[in-house]
Design a protein around this motif. Structure first.
Motif: not given
Length: 228
Positions: A49-60, A75-79, A62-63
Motif C-alpha cells: 500500500a501507499s499513503e495515496d491509497d488512503a481514500a479507497e481503503l477508508l471506503a472499505i 467515528t470515521m477517521p479522516t482521509v 467505513a461500513p
C-alpha cells in the motif's frame, strides 16, 4: 498503539459512550462470513500500500465502523488520518492491498504487538475486505502474503485481536491456523451493548534460544508474485 480495525480490534479507549447511542441499532452488527474460497470473479494482484491509497481503503473500512462491531472505533477517521496510519505502519511492517480489475478489494497489515523491545518478534495482524467481495478468497490471499513477508522479517508470533461474538472472523482465523489464547469479558461498548474480545495466536517460525534481530520491512527487497 494505533490500529486499524481487525475484525479485529484496535487498542484504543472508547471514551465517549454516548457516541454509540447515535449509531442506529437497526444496522447489522453481525458481520457476514469472512472470505475463505478461491472462486474470484477477477484475478487478484497484491502489492504494498501507499499513503495515496488512503481514500479507497477508508471506503472499505467505513461500513465496518458504521455497521459492525468488528472495529471498536466509533467515528470515521479522516482521509488524512488514514494516510498517517498507513505511513506509520509502513515504517516497520507490511501494509498490503489486494487489487482486482475494479480497484482495491481488501487490505491487510501487521503492527507491533507491544511497544517493549522484548516483544519485537511478535506482530498483530489485521485484515479488511470489501463487504461485497467477502467469500472470494481475498482475505486468505492477503494473509498468506503477509505471513511470507513477516517470516522474512524474522517475526515468529502472530496475534489477532477480535471482537466477540464474531464467528466469521474467528472461523477465518482458525482456518488460517490461529487458535484462541485469551478471552476478555465485556471490555468494549458499541451499539448500546457490551462486547467481549478474544486474542488468537499463530506461530510462523521457530523460537531460537538467541533470535536474530527483526528486519524492518523497509530493508527487505520485496518481490510480489503477480496475479493469483
Amino acid at each position: 498503539m494505533v490500529r486499524l480495525p481487525n475484525g479485529l480490534c484496535e487498542r484504543r479507549s472508547m471514551t465517549n459512550a454516548l457516541a454509540a447511542k447515535e449509531i442506529s441499532a437497526s444496522r447489522s452488527i453481525v458481520p457476514p462470513p469472512l472470505d475463505e474460497g478461491t472462486n474470484m470473479n477477477h484475478r487478484l494482484t497484491i502489492r504494498m500500500a501507499s499513503e495515496d491509497d488512503a481514500a479507497e481503503l477508508l471506503a472499505i473500512y467505513a461500513p465496518y465502523v458504521t455497521g459492525t462491531a468488528i472495529t471498536f472505533e466509533y467515528t470515521m477517521p479522516t482521509v488524512e488520518e488514514f494516510r498517517r496510519r498507513i505511513g506509520s505502519v509502513l515504517t516497520g511492517y507490511p501494509f498490503l492491498v489486494a487489487m482486482t480489475g475494479d480497484g482495491i478489494a481488501g487490505y491487510a497489515y501487521a503492527s507491533a504487538f507491544k511497544e517493549r523491545a522484548a516483544y519485537n518478534w511478535s506482530a498483530e495482524t489485521t485484515v479488511y475486505v470489501r463487504q461485497e467481495r467477502r467469500g472470494a478468497g481475498i482475505g486468505k490471499a492477503l494473509y498468506l502474503e503477509l505471513e511470507r513477508i513477516l517470516r522474512e522479517q524474522r517475526i515468529v508470533n502472530l496475534n489477532a485481536c477480535i471482537s466477540y461474538p464474531n464467528p466469521g472472523s474467528i472461523g477465518f482465523h482458525e482456518r488460517m491456523g490461529y487458535r484462541t489464547v485469551g478471552h476478555f469479558t465485556k471490555c468494549g461498548y458499541k451499539f448500546g451493548r457490551w462486547w467481549d474480545m478474544i486474542w488468537m495466536e499463530k506461530m510462523i517460525g521457530e523460537h531460537h534460544p538467541v533470535p536474530e534481530p527483526v528486519v524492518p520491512v523497509t530493508r527487505l527487497d520485496l518481490h510480489f508474485g503477480g496475479r493469483q
